[in-house]
Design a protein around this motif. Structure first.
Motif, short mmCIF file in Angstrom:
data_model
loop_
_atom_site.label_atom_id
_atom_site.label_comp_id
_atom_site.label_asym_id
_atom_site.label_seq_id
_atom_site.Cartn_x
_atom_site.Cartn_y
_atom_site.Cartn_z
N LEU A 180 35.38 42.54 46.50
CA LEU A 180 35.26 43.06 45.14
C LEU A 180 36.61 43.03 44.42
O LEU A 180 36.71 42.60 43.27
N GLU A 181 37.64 43.52 45.12
CA GLU A 181 38.97 43.57 44.52
C GLU A 181 39.47 42.18 44.17
O GLU A 181 40.01 41.94 43.08
N LYS A 182 39.27 41.22 45.08
CA LYS A 182 39.70 39.84 44.83
C LYS A 182 38.92 39.21 43.68
O LYS A 182 39.43 38.34 42.97
N ALA A 183 37.67 39.66 43.50
CA ALA A 183 36.82 39.11 42.44
C ALA A 183 37.10 39.78 41.09
O ALA A 183 36.51 39.39 40.08
N GLY A 184 38.00 40.78 41.08
CA GLY A 184 38.33 41.46 39.83
C GLY A 184 37.35 42.56 39.46
O GLY A 184 37.27 42.97 38.29
N LEU A 185 36.60 43.04 40.45
CA LEU A 185 35.64 44.13 40.24
C LEU A 185 36.16 45.39 40.92
O LEU A 185 36.83 45.31 41.96
N PRO A 186 35.86 46.57 40.40
CA PRO A 186 36.40 47.82 40.95
C PRO A 186 35.77 48.19 42.30
O PRO A 186 34.57 48.48 42.37
N LEU A 217 24.23 41.96 35.31
CA LEU A 217 24.14 40.53 35.60
C LEU A 217 25.49 39.84 35.45
O LEU A 217 25.87 39.05 36.33
N PRO A 218 26.27 40.10 34.40
CA PRO A 218 27.61 39.48 34.31
C PRO A 218 28.52 39.86 35.47
O PRO A 218 29.30 39.03 35.95
N GLU A 219 28.44 41.11 35.93
CA GLU A 219 29.27 41.54 37.07
C GLU A 219 28.87 40.81 38.35
O GLU A 219 29.72 40.38 39.13
N LEU A 220 27.56 40.66 38.57
CA LEU A 220 27.09 39.94 39.74
C LEU A 220 27.50 38.48 39.67
O LEU A 220 27.91 37.89 40.67
N GLN A 229 30.10 37.35 38.18
CA GLN A 229 31.54 37.32 38.44
C GLN A 229 31.83 37.32 39.94
O GLN A 229 32.69 36.58 40.42
N LEU A 230 31.08 38.14 40.69
CA LEU A 230 31.21 38.16 42.15
C LEU A 230 30.84 36.80 42.73
O LEU A 230 31.54 36.27 43.61
N PHE A 231 29.76 36.24 42.26
CA PHE A 231 29.29 34.95 42.77
C PHE A 231 30.30 33.83 42.49
O PHE A 231 30.51 32.95 43.33
N ARG A 232 30.92 33.86 41.31
CA ARG A 232 31.90 32.83 40.97
C ARG A 232 33.09 32.89 41.92
O ARG A 232 33.62 31.86 42.35
N PHE A 233 33.51 34.12 42.28
CA PHE A 233 34.61 34.24 43.23
C PHE A 233 34.21 33.69 44.59
O PHE A 233 34.96 32.96 45.23
N LEU A 234 33.01 34.05 45.04
CA LEU A 234 32.54 33.59 46.35
C LEU A 234 32.46 32.07 46.40
O LEU A 234 32.81 31.45 47.41
N ASP A 235 32.02 31.46 45.30
CA ASP A 235 31.92 30.00 45.24
C ASP A 235 33.28 29.33 45.29
O ASP A 235 33.43 28.22 45.83
N GLY A 236 34.29 29.99 44.73
CA GLY A 236 35.62 29.38 44.66
C GLY A 236 36.53 29.75 45.81
O GLY A 236 37.61 29.17 45.97
N ASP A 237 36.11 30.70 46.65
CA ASP A 237 36.95 31.16 47.76
C ASP A 237 37.06 30.06 48.82
O ASP A 237 36.08 29.39 49.17
N THR A 238 38.28 29.88 49.34
CA THR A 238 38.52 28.85 50.37
C THR A 238 39.11 29.46 51.64
O THR A 238 39.68 28.75 52.46
N GLY A 239 39.00 30.77 51.79
CA GLY A 239 39.56 31.44 52.94
C GLY A 239 38.84 31.10 54.24
O GLY A 239 37.80 30.44 54.24
N ARG A 240 39.38 31.61 55.35
CA ARG A 240 38.85 31.30 56.68
C ARG A 240 37.38 31.69 56.82
O ARG A 240 36.60 30.99 57.47
N PHE A 241 37.00 32.81 56.21
CA PHE A 241 35.63 33.30 56.37
C PHE A 241 34.82 33.17 55.08
O PHE A 241 33.85 33.88 54.89
N PHE A 259 31.49 50.17 43.37
CA PHE A 259 30.30 49.62 44.01
C PHE A 259 30.40 49.67 45.54
O PHE A 259 31.48 49.54 46.11
N SER A 260 29.24 49.83 46.16
CA SER A 260 29.15 49.78 47.62
C SER A 260 28.11 48.72 47.99
O SER A 260 27.43 48.16 47.12
N LEU A 261 27.98 48.48 49.28
CA LEU A 261 26.97 47.52 49.73
C LEU A 261 25.57 47.94 49.33
O LEU A 261 24.72 47.10 49.01
N HIS A 262 25.31 49.26 49.36
CA HIS A 262 23.97 49.73 48.98
C HIS A 262 23.71 49.46 47.50
O HIS A 262 22.55 49.29 47.09
N HIS A 263 24.78 49.38 46.70
CA HIS A 263 24.59 49.09 45.29
C HIS A 263 24.12 47.65 45.07
O HIS A 263 23.51 47.35 44.05
N LEU A 264 24.42 46.76 46.03
CA LEU A 264 23.86 45.41 45.94
C LEU A 264 22.35 45.45 46.08
O LEU A 264 21.63 44.66 45.45
#
Length: 308
Positions: A232-238, A117-120, A122-134, A242-247
Motif C-alpha cells: 500500500l505504501e509503495k503504491a501511494g495509498l495510506p 474504484l480509483p484507489e483500487l 491505483q493499487l493494481f497499477r502499482f502491482l502491474d509495474g512492480d518488478t521486485g523479487r516477489f 486499509f487492511s486485508l479485510h478491507h479488500l
C-alpha cells in the motif's frame, strides 16, 4: 482439574468433533492462553474451579485499559471463554460456569471501510509495474483477494490442487471447513499462469501451498498482512487506512456499485461464504448514488399543497 488440561481437552474437541479449521483453533488457543497468562501474572490459582467471574472481569478490564483492546476484540474473547466454559460444564470438568453473568460490550455497527474504484485501480497499477523479487506472487495474491472477496486465512491456505485452470475456478475451504467454488476473474488467469511458470516443478504439486514466504515456507496470515501494508505504501495509498479485510469489503461494495443490474445480496452472500444473509446486508449501504437519486426526486417543495 488444572486450566491447561481443560484447555487441551477443549481444543481437541474442537479439532476432532467440531472439525474446526487450524486458523480457528489458533484463535481459540491464543485467547485462552491470554487468559491463563493473566492468571499467572497475578499469582492466581490455575485450578479450573477456583476461577471466578470477578477474575474474568478483571482480565477484560486489563485488556481494555492497558492493552487498549476494542469492543469487537473483547467480544471475541468473551465468546471464546463462553464456549470453553460451556464445554467444561457439559463434560463435568467445571462445577460452576464462571462466564454466567459476563455481558458482552455494545458494538457500534459502523459501515465497512473499502477502497474506491480509483484507489483500487491505483493499487493494481502499482502491482502491474512492480518488478521486485516477489512481484508475481504479490500481484496474484492481492488481485485474487480483490476479485473474489475471499478471507486472508482462506488465501494463505490455498494449495495448487484447489485451482482449476481448465474451467477457471478455485475451490475455497471457508469457515467450519465449508467449501465454495469461486470463478476466477479474467484479469488474474494469465497472472496465475505466469506466476506458476516462474516456480520450480516441485513447488507446484497439487499438495503444495500456492503462496510461499521468502524462506520457502507457506505464507502466514501475519506475513500477508505485513506485505500488504508495505505494498500500500509503495503504491501511494495510506497503510493505516486499509487492511486485508478491507479488500473483502471493497470486492462486495464495488460489485454492487458497478454491476447492480446483475448482482443481488444472495449472490454476494454465496461469494463471500456468509452463513447468514443478515451479515451480507451491511453492503446495502453502498448504493449511495441510488439513494441520492431517490432523495433528489422527492419533490415535496414543488408541491402545490405547500405554501409559504
Amino acid at each position: 482439574m488444572l486450566l491447561q488440561h481443560a484447555i487441551d481437552e477443549f481444543l481437541l474437541y474442537l479439532e476432532i468433533e467440531k472439525n474446526y479449521s487450524q486458523h480457528t483453533l489458533d484463535g481459540y488457543s491464543y485467547d485462552l492462553k491470554l487468559f491463563k497468562d493473566f492468571l499467572v501474572k497475578h499469582d492466581r490459582s490455575l485450578a479450573l474451579n477456583d476461577i471466578s467471574k470477578t477474575l474474568v472481569r478483571r482480565f477484560l478490564q486489563e485488556k481494555i485499559t492497558k492493552d487498549k483492546m476494542q469492543a469487537r476484540t473483547i467480544h471475541r474473547k468473551i465468546s471464546c471463554l463462553r464456549s470453553f466454559t460451556k464445554y467444561c460444564t457439559r463434560e463435568n470438568l467445571l462445577m460452576n460456569d464462571f462466564m454466567i453473568g459476563i455481558e458482552t460490550p455494545k458494538i457500534d455497527n459502523k459501515l465497512p471501510v473499502y477502497m474506491t474504484l480509483p484507489e483500487l485501480q491505483q493499487l493494481f497499477r502499482f502491482l502491474d509495474g512492480d518488478t521486485g523479487r516477489f512481484s508475481k506472487r504479490n500481484n496474484v495474491m492481492f488481485k485474487l483477494l480483490a476479485t473474489t472477496g475471499m478471507r486472508r486465512s482462506e488465501l494463505v491456505d490455498i494449495t495448487w490442487g484447489q485451482l482449476n485452470l481448465s474451467n477457471n475456478t478455485i475451490r475455497i475451504h471457508g469457515k467450519g471447513k465449508k467449501e465454495r467454488l469461486l470463478p476466477l476473474h479474467p484479469i488474474v488467469i494469465p497472472l496465475i499462469s505466469s506466476y506458476k511458470e516462474s516456480l520450480a516443478e516441485h513447488l507446484i504439486h497439487s499438495s503444495q501451498p500456492m503462496f510461499l514466504n521468502k524462506n520457502g515456507y507457506q505464507l502466514h496470515s501475519y506475513g500477508l498482512h505485513k506485505i500488504f501494508k508495505e505494498t500500500l505504501e509503495k503504491a501511494g495509498l495510506p497503510p493505516k487506512q486499509f487492511s486485508l479485510h478491507h479488500l473483502r469489503h471493497t470486492f462486495a461494495t464495488l460489485l454492487i456499485q458497478e454491476n447492480k443490474e446483475n448482482v443481488d445480496l444472495r449472490t454476494i452472500q454465496e461469494l463471500l461464504g456468509h452463513e447468514s444473509l443478515v451479515t451480507t446486508q451491511v453492503y446495502t449501504h453502498v448504493d449511495f448514488e441510488q439513494k441520492k437519486k431517490a432523495i433528489d426526486s422527492f419533490n415535496i417543495f414543488d408541491s402545490p399543497l405547500i405554501k409559504d
